[in-house]
Design a protein around this motif. Sequence first.
Motif, PDB file in Angstrom:
ATOM      1  N   SER A   9       0.805  -1.223   0.000  1.00 10.69           N
ATOM      2  CA  SER A   9       0.000   0.000   0.000  1.00 10.69           C
ATOM      3  C   SER A   9       0.838   1.274   0.000  1.00 10.69           C
ATOM      4  O   SER A   9       0.355   2.332  -0.387  1.00 10.69           O
ATOM      5  CB  SER A   9      -0.942   0.011   1.204  1.00 10.69           C
ATOM      6  OG  SER A   9      -0.196  -0.042   2.401  1.00 10.69           O
ATOM      7  N   MET A  10       2.091   1.177   0.425  1.00 10.66           N
ATOM      8  CA  MET A  10       2.989   2.337   0.463  1.00 10.66           C
ATOM      9  C   MET A  10       4.282   1.959  -0.248  1.00 10.66           C
ATOM     10  O   MET A  10       5.114   1.257   0.311  1.00 10.66           O
ATOM     11  CB  MET A  10       3.296   2.732   1.916  1.00 10.66           C
ATOM     12  CG  MET A  10       2.114   3.105   2.722  1.00 10.66           C
ATOM     13  SD  MET A  10       2.645   3.501   4.388  1.00 10.66           S
ATOM     14  CE  MET A  10       1.228   2.970   5.292  1.00 10.66           C
ATOM     15  N   THR A  11       4.462   2.463  -1.444  1.00 14.87           N
ATOM     16  CA  THR A  11       5.626   2.065  -2.231  1.00 14.87           C
ATOM     17  C   THR A  11       6.932   2.631  -1.686  1.00 14.87           C
ATOM     18  O   THR A  11       7.995   2.072  -1.933  1.00 14.87           O
ATOM     19  CB  THR A  11       5.462   2.510  -3.693  1.00 14.87           C
ATOM     20  OG1 THR A  11       5.261   3.927  -3.712  1.00 14.87           O
ATOM     21  CG2 THR A  11       4.278   1.819  -4.332  1.00 14.87           C
ATOM     22  N   TRP A  12       6.876   3.723  -0.928  1.00 14.77           N
ATOM     23  CA  TRP A  12       8.093   4.331  -0.393  1.00 14.77           C
ATOM     24  C   TRP A  12       8.771   3.445   0.641  1.00 14.77           C
ATOM     25  O   TRP A  12       9.957   3.617   0.930  1.00 14.77           O
ATOM     26  CB  TRP A  12       7.799   5.710   0.213  1.00 14.77           C
ATOM     27  CG  TRP A  12       6.860   5.669   1.378  1.00 14.77           C
ATOM     28  CD1 TRP A  12       5.510   5.813   1.343  1.00 14.77           C
ATOM     29  CD2 TRP A  12       7.207   5.470   2.738  1.00 14.77           C
ATOM     30  NE1 TRP A  12       4.988   5.708   2.602  1.00 14.77           N
ATOM     31  CE2 TRP A  12       6.010   5.510   3.481  1.00 14.77           C
ATOM     32  CE3 TRP A  12       8.400   5.278   3.415  1.00 14.77           C
ATOM     33  CZ2 TRP A  12       5.982   5.349   4.861  1.00 14.77           C
ATOM     34  CZ3 TRP A  12       8.367   5.110   4.791  1.00 14.77           C
ATOM     35  CH2 TRP A  12       7.172   5.156   5.489  1.00 14.77           C
ATOM     36  N   VAL A  13       8.054   2.477   1.192  1.00 20.72           N
ATOM     37  CA  VAL A  13       8.616   1.598   2.227  1.00 20.72           C
ATOM     38  C   VAL A  13       9.794   0.801   1.674  1.00 20.72           C
ATOM     39  O   VAL A  13      10.749   0.517   2.393  1.00 20.72           O
ATOM     40  CB  VAL A  13       7.506   0.677   2.779  1.00 20.72           C
ATOM     41  CG1 VAL A  13       8.072  -0.407   3.672  1.00 20.72           C
ATOM     42  CG2 VAL A  13       6.479   1.497   3.532  1.00 20.72           C
ATOM     43  N   ASN A  14       9.766   0.479   0.385  1.00 19.10           N
ATOM     44  CA  ASN A  14      10.857  -0.296  -0.217  1.00 19.10           C
ATOM     45  C   ASN A  14      12.161   0.491  -0.275  1.00 19.10           C
ATOM     46  O   ASN A  14      13.226  -0.104  -0.397  1.00 19.10           O
ATOM     47  CB  ASN A  14      10.463  -0.742  -1.627  1.00 19.10           C
ATOM     48  CG  ASN A  14       9.292  -1.695  -1.596  1.00 19.10           C
ATOM     49  OD1 ASN A  14       9.150  -2.486  -0.675  1.00 19.10           O
ATOM     50  ND2 ASN A  14       8.438  -1.608  -2.596  1.00 19.10           N
ATOM     51  N   ASP A  15      12.093   1.819  -0.210  1.00 16.09           N
ATOM     52  CA  ASP A  15      13.290   2.654  -0.288  1.00 16.09           C
ATOM     53  C   ASP A  15      13.991   2.824   1.050  1.00 16.09           C
ATOM     54  O   ASP A  15      15.078   3.404   1.099  1.00 16.09           O
ATOM     55  CB  ASP A  15      12.936   4.037  -0.846  1.00 16.09           C
ATOM     56  CG  ASP A  15      12.368   3.957  -2.252  1.00 16.09           C
ATOM     57  OD1 ASP A  15      12.717   2.998  -2.962  1.00 16.09           O
ATOM     58  OD2 ASP A  15      11.589   4.844  -2.622  1.00 16.09           O
ATOM     59  N   PHE A  16      13.374   2.384   2.134  1.00 12.35           N
ATOM     60  CA  PHE A  16      13.924   2.569   3.473  1.00 12.35           C
ATOM     61  C   PHE A  16      14.144   1.215   4.132  1.00 12.35           C
ATOM     62  O   PHE A  16      13.516   0.220   3.776  1.00 12.35           O
ATOM     63  CB  PHE A  16      12.967   3.398   4.348  1.00 12.35           C
ATOM     64  CG  PHE A  16      12.845   4.824   3.931  1.00 12.35           C
ATOM     65  CD1 PHE A  16      13.720   5.773   4.423  1.00 12.35           C
ATOM     66  CD2 PHE A  16      11.860   5.223   3.047  1.00 12.35           C
ATOM     67  CE1 PHE A  16      13.613   7.095   4.041  1.00 12.35           C
ATOM     68  CE2 PHE A  16      11.745   6.536   2.666  1.00 12.35           C
ATOM     69  CZ  PHE A  16      12.626   7.475   3.158  1.00 12.35           C
ATOM     70  N   SER A  17      14.999   1.209   5.139  1.00 13.76           N
ATOM     71  CA  SER A  17      15.206  -0.016   5.905  1.00 13.76           C
ATOM     72  C   SER A  17      14.012  -0.252   6.827  1.00 13.76           C
ATOM     73  O   SER A  17      13.228   0.653   7.103  1.00 13.76           O
ATOM     74  CB  SER A  17      16.490   0.093   6.734  1.00 13.76           C
ATOM     75  OG  SER A  17      16.331   1.081   7.735  1.00 13.76           O
ATOM     76  N   ALA A  18      13.895  -1.478   7.293  1.00 14.35           N
ATOM     77  CA  ALA A  18      12.783  -1.818   8.193  1.00 14.35           C
ATOM     78  C   ALA A  18      12.870  -1.006   9.483  1.00 14.35           C
ATOM     79  O   ALA A  18      11.845  -0.562  10.020  1.00 14.35           O
ATOM     80  CB  ALA A  18      12.794  -3.307   8.498  1.00 14.35           C
ATOM     81  N   GLY A  19      14.083  -0.779   9.969  1.00 15.23           N
ATOM     82  CA  GLY A  19      14.260   0.007  11.185  1.00 15.23           C
ATOM     83  C   GLY A  19      13.787   1.441  11.013  1.00 15.23           C
ATOM     84  O   GLY A  19      13.192   2.023  11.929  1.00 15.23           O
ATOM     85  N   MET A  20      14.038   2.013   9.844  1.00 14.39           N
ATOM     86  CA  MET A  20      13.598   3.389   9.590  1.00 14.39           C
ATOM     87  C   MET A  20      12.074   3.466   9.526  1.00 14.39           C
ATOM     88  O   MET A  20      11.468   4.402  10.044  1.00 14.39           O
ATOM     89  CB  MET A  20      14.212   3.907   8.292  1.00 14.39           C
ATOM     90  CG  MET A  20      13.795   5.318   7.951  1.00 14.39           C
ATOM     91  SD  MET A  20      14.275   6.520   9.193  1.00 14.39           S
ATOM     92  CE  MET A  20      15.969   6.737   8.791  1.00 14.39           C
ATOM     93  N   VAL A  21      11.444   2.485   8.901  1.00 17.20           N
ATOM     94  CA  VAL A  21       9.975   2.473   8.825  1.00 17.20           C
ATOM     95  C   VAL A  21       9.390   2.333  10.223  1.00 17.20           C
ATOM     96  O   VAL A  21       8.423   3.026  10.569  1.00 17.20           O
ATOM     97  CB  VAL A  21       9.488   1.337   7.898  1.00 17.20           C
ATOM     98  CG1 VAL A  21       7.977   1.220   7.923  1.00 17.20           C
ATOM     99  CG2 VAL A  21       9.978   1.571   6.480  1.00 17.20           C
ATOM    100  N   ARG A  22       9.980   1.491  11.033  1.00 19.95           N
ATOM    101  CA  ARG A  22       9.511   1.345  12.426  1.00 19.95           C
ATOM    102  C   ARG A  22       9.720   2.643  13.204  1.00 19.95           C
ATOM    103  O   ARG A  22       8.878   3.049  13.992  1.00 19.95           O
ATOM    104  CB  ARG A  22      10.240   0.195  13.125  1.00 19.95           C
ATOM    105  CG  ARG A  22      10.059  -1.129  12.468  1.00 19.95           C
ATOM    106  CD  ARG A  22       8.637  -1.629  12.548  1.00 19.95           C
ATOM    107  NE  ARG A  22       8.555  -2.950  11.927  1.00 19.95           N
ATOM    108  CZ  ARG A  22       7.568  -3.341  11.161  1.00 19.95           C
ATOM    109  NH1 ARG A  22       6.576  -2.535  10.921  1.00 19.95           N
ATOM    110  NH2 ARG A  22       7.553  -4.532  10.635  1.00 19.95           N
ATOM    111  N   PHE A  23      10.860   3.297  12.981  1.00 19.91           N
ATOM    112  CA  PHE A  23      11.126   4.571  13.646  1.00 19.91           C
ATOM    113  C   PHE A  23      10.093   5.623  13.252  1.00 19.91           C
ATOM    114  O   PHE A  23       9.610   6.368  14.101  1.00 19.91           O
ATOM    115  CB  PHE A  23      12.537   5.063  13.304  1.00 19.91           C
ATOM    116  CG  PHE A  23      12.845   6.421  13.852  1.00 19.91           C
ATOM    117  CD1 PHE A  23      13.116   6.586  15.198  1.00 19.91           C
ATOM    118  CD2 PHE A  23      12.833   7.527  13.031  1.00 19.91           C
ATOM    119  CE1 PHE A  23      13.391   7.837  15.721  1.00 19.91           C
ATOM    120  CE2 PHE A  23      13.104   8.786  13.528  1.00 19.91           C
ATOM    121  CZ  PHE A  23      13.386   8.947  14.882  1.00 19.91           C
TER     122      PHE A  23
END
Length: 107
Positions: free
Chosen positions: A42-56
């Motif tokens: 649903s959010m394509t920008w998530v692929n550009d960041f690490s999992a830790g950054m998305v959680r942050f």
Amino acid sequence: MEKKNNKTLNIALWVAQVLLAAMFLMAGIMKATQPIEELSQSMTWVNDFSAGMVRFIGISELLGGIGLYCLPCCALNQFLRHWQLWVFLLLWYWLLYIIYPMPNIKH
């Protein structure tokens, strides 16, 4: 008449604040708890960041939603008001000068 306008404005601001806080909380919970694979659908920008950054980002949104509920309490105390300002300024610095200029992130 002015007393009625002030009360109406106060109610409208509280409604807006609660709705904004609810949106922050929902987005934060979603980013902090869902698997990255589901988020990337649903959010394509998530692929550009690490999992830790998305959680942050999700935890930051959660804290932002909590802060919107607690904002009136912070306004009563001078120390908390200054602390809140510095945290806000540091987060904007982090966003504008550290995250945004990164060349490997698609904007």
